[in-house]
Design an enzyme around this catalytic site. Structure first.
Site, mmCIF file in Angstrom:
data_model
loop_
_atom_site.group_PDB
_atom_site.id
_atom_site.type_symbol
_atom_site.label_atom_id
_atom_site.label_comp_id
_atom_site.label_asym_id
_atom_site.label_seq_id
_atom_site.Cartn_x
_atom_site.Cartn_y
_atom_site.Cartn_z
ATOM 1 C CD GLU A 166 -3.608 -6.179 2.683
ATOM 2 O OE1 GLU A 166 -4.519 -5.492 3.208
ATOM 3 O OE2 GLU A 166 -2.397 -5.934 2.817
ATOM 4 C CD GLU A 189 -3.187 -1.161 1.947
ATOM 5 O OE1 GLU A 189 -3.264 -0.308 2.855
ATOM 6 O OE2 GLU A 189 -4.098 -1.977 1.707
HETATM 7 O O1 AHR Z 1 -5.316 -6.261 6.627
HETATM 8 C C1 AHR Z 1 -5.247 -5.129 7.435
HETATM 9 C C2 AHR Z 1 -4.576 -3.962 6.757
HETATM 10 O O2 AHR Z 1 -5.353 -3.544 5.673
HETATM 11 C C3 AHR Z 1 -3.231 -4.208 6.144
HETATM 12 O O3 AHR Z 1 -2.199 -4.092 7.062
HETATM 13 C C4 AHR Z 1 -3.119 -3.129 5.121
HETATM 14 O O4 AHR Z 1 -2.288 -3.494 4.040
HETATM 15 C C5 AHR Z 1 -4.557 -2.879 4.715
HETATM 16 O O5 AHR Z 1 -4.860 -1.548 4.712
#
Ligand code: AHR
Length: 552
Positions: free
Chosen positions: A350, A217
């Site tokens: 994610e 990110e």
């Molecule tokens: O999964 C939780 C968080 O969500 C992670 O650390 C981040 O990459 C995302 O914003």
């Protein structure tokens, strides 16, 4: 078209195989939906890596979840919770991403190697997070003991049969530190000082880590870069990293949901400088969190309850999840403007549901949450979407493995349970490595009311994969109130045998808990075969179903 009555039964499915085409017309008229599988229209191989996981140093994921320590009375394998290892093996976990997430860009891998007793204690990235549940005690989740480091993680992967995917720190370490982490993991036995350090820790032979994330990110917690700034950093980190004979696969820090500008500007900048080098994947993150029905886009206000949610949030959350399809196709199109051969694939590293705090198993479990049958439907919808885009999605990692967001497991001390999401992964594992084939679904859209106005979403969702003469068809029925009688056809071939497994619940808020761990689990459904031909199956409301079909 008529709606079936709500079937308030955990196993509402029934299946009827008809002979030849004789009864098909009658059945077609009765069925309100139709699924047609087209085995002669392949999409791509379903990469086992689509069934990947994610484990971050966050709340109860590592400490209390995975790592119980070598001195623990909780059954363990070298400090790793044994029940977790055993359960993971059953779902064929292809890959695990670690150590973050946002944590990755604050992590110094050197803190987590060498003798455990001498490792430094550091404040965790999440120490000041506003989401900490009330009464969260101090512990390694706030002040990381580093007892779970590179070798512990890689051993965990080895135990479960998963490949490791390490996410490197691009915000607060240098490219040199990254090279040295690769050296520590991959250099031949005895060849470098770091390989000797690895040997002294018990691993003489290289770990052979192939997947490396270059930041996380980077548009946010990973440095708040512009795409152009990140492109320069990406190149600095990824050029000329020693390979040690491996086909290293670098994964770039891709967009937040629908931010096409991030993809376009990054790919554009890399294309200007001659191409994509060893970039293998482009990471896309998408969480389903805003259930406000369009009332707000505030990160905190927009979230809903994990369990005691109002009915309308069922639809809102699943509609959010269903955006995955357009996110994949939109980013893919942008990537193709520069990478015309589509050498770089999508890595959805994610994904999952994200609720308000309040349902976590223990106050130390930051971002921990309960999981209902709604989460199972979300998982089914999402995995089916990945299969339908098997030509584009090379890896995906559900966030996160245990005690966090869309977890497959909840654990605290010696308590350990499987969530409905686990069961979807277990049922869907049969797709891994198969040839995804085109599946046409024709079903009425699901109608609901959004802020007093009519709205609709996809009702049935499906995907299919071929494994020689075996066809795996998975279907989610997102309708919380009505079963769907569906005619299922496989073009150009007859059906010899079918077996069915269904995950559903009479109550859309049903969930497993430490006291009642088996409320939701897959059950076989009755399949009455009467020769080859089209078949009719009734999908229960709020259900995820797998049909294993042997083709004649
Ligand atoms: O999964 C939780 C968080 O969500 C992670 O650390 C981040 O990459 C995302 O914003």
């Amino acid at each position: 078209m008529r709606r079936r009555d709500f079937i308030n039964n955990a196993v509402a499915g029934s299946l009827l195989l008809l002979t030849g085409g004789r009864s098909t017309v009658t059945q077609s008229r009765l069925a309100e939906a139709r699924i047609e599988v087209l085995p002669d229209e392949p999409i791509g191989r379903i990469a086992p890596e689509i069934y990947g996981h994610f484990a971050e140093h966050l709340g109860g994921v590592i400490y209390d979840g995975i790592w119980v320590g070598e001195a623990s009375k909780i059954p363990h394998v070298g400090g790793v919770r044994r029940a977790l290892v055993e359960a993971m093996k059953r779902i064929k976990p292809s890959v695990v991403r670690w150590p973050g997430g946002c944590f990755a860009d604050s992590y110094n891998w050197r803190d987590g190697v060498g003798a455990r007793a001498q490792r430094p204690r550091r404040p965790n990235f999440w120490v000041d997070a506003p989401e900490w549940p009330k009464g969260a005690p101090d512990g390694p989740w706030k002040y990381d003991t580093n007892h779970f480091g590179t070798d512990e993680f890689l051993r965990f992967c080895q135990l479960t049969g998963a490949q490791p995917y390490l996410a490197a720190n691009l915000r607060s370490l240098t490219a040199k530190d990254f090279y040295e982490w690769v050296d520590y993991c991959n250099s031949p036995a005895g060849s470098t000082t770091l390989s000797e350090m690895r040997g002294a820790a018990g691993q003489r032979e290289p770990w052979k880590v192939r997947y490396w994330g270059v930041g996380n990110e980077s548009w946010g917690c990973g440095g708040n870069f512009t795409p152009e700034e990140y492109a320069a950093e990406y190149r600095r980190f990824s050029e000329w990293v020693p390979r040690y004979g491996l086909d290293l696969a670098f994964i770039g820090s891709g967009p937040n949901g629908g931010d096409l500008g991030w993809s376009r500007r990054f790919f554009g900048r890399l294309a200007e400088r001659g191409g994509f080098g060893r970039m293998w994947g482009w990471a896309l993150h998408h969480y389903s969190w805003n259930v406000s029905g369009g009332r707000t886009s505030d990160w905190f206000q927009g979230k809903g309850e994990a369990v005691k949610y109002p009915d309308d949030e069922w639809y809102e959350l699943l509609s959010e999840a269903d955006r995955m399809e357009s996110l994949i196709t939109d980013h893919w199109a942008v990537m193709g403007e520069f990478d015309r051969q589509h050498r770089v694939k999508l890595v959805v590293d994610e994904w999952g549901a994200w609720y308000k705090p309040g349902s976590e198993a223990h106050p130390s479990h930051l971002l921990g949450q309960q999981a209902t049958i709604r989460d199972a439907v979300l998982a089914g919808l999402t995995l089916d979407t990945f299969h339908r885009h098997a030509d584009k999605v090379a890896m995906a990692n559900v966030a996160q493995l245990i005690n966090c967001l869309q977890a497959l497991f909840l654990a605290h001390e010696d308590k350990f349970i499987l969530t409905p999401t686990y069961h979807v992964f277990e049922m869907y594992a049969a797709h891994q490595g198969g040839q995804s084939v085109r599946t046409n679904v024709s079903a009425p859209r699901l109608s609901y009311t959004r802020q007093g106005k009519p709205a609709s979403m996809r009702g049935l969702s499906a995907s299919a994969s071929l494994h020689d003469r075996r066809l795996i068809l998975t279907v989610t029925n997102a309708d919380p109130g009505a079963a769907k009688e569906t005619e299922i056809g496989v073009r150009g071939t007859a059906v010899k045998e079918v077996s069915v497994l269904t995950l559903t619940a009479g109550d859309i808020r049903a969930h497993n808990s430490f006291d009642h761990p088996r409320v939701i689990e897959p059950r076989p459904a009755q399949a009455a075969a009467r020769g080859g031909g089209p078949l009719t199956y009734t999908f229960a409301p709020a259900s995820v179903t797998r049909l294993q079909i042997t083709l004649a």
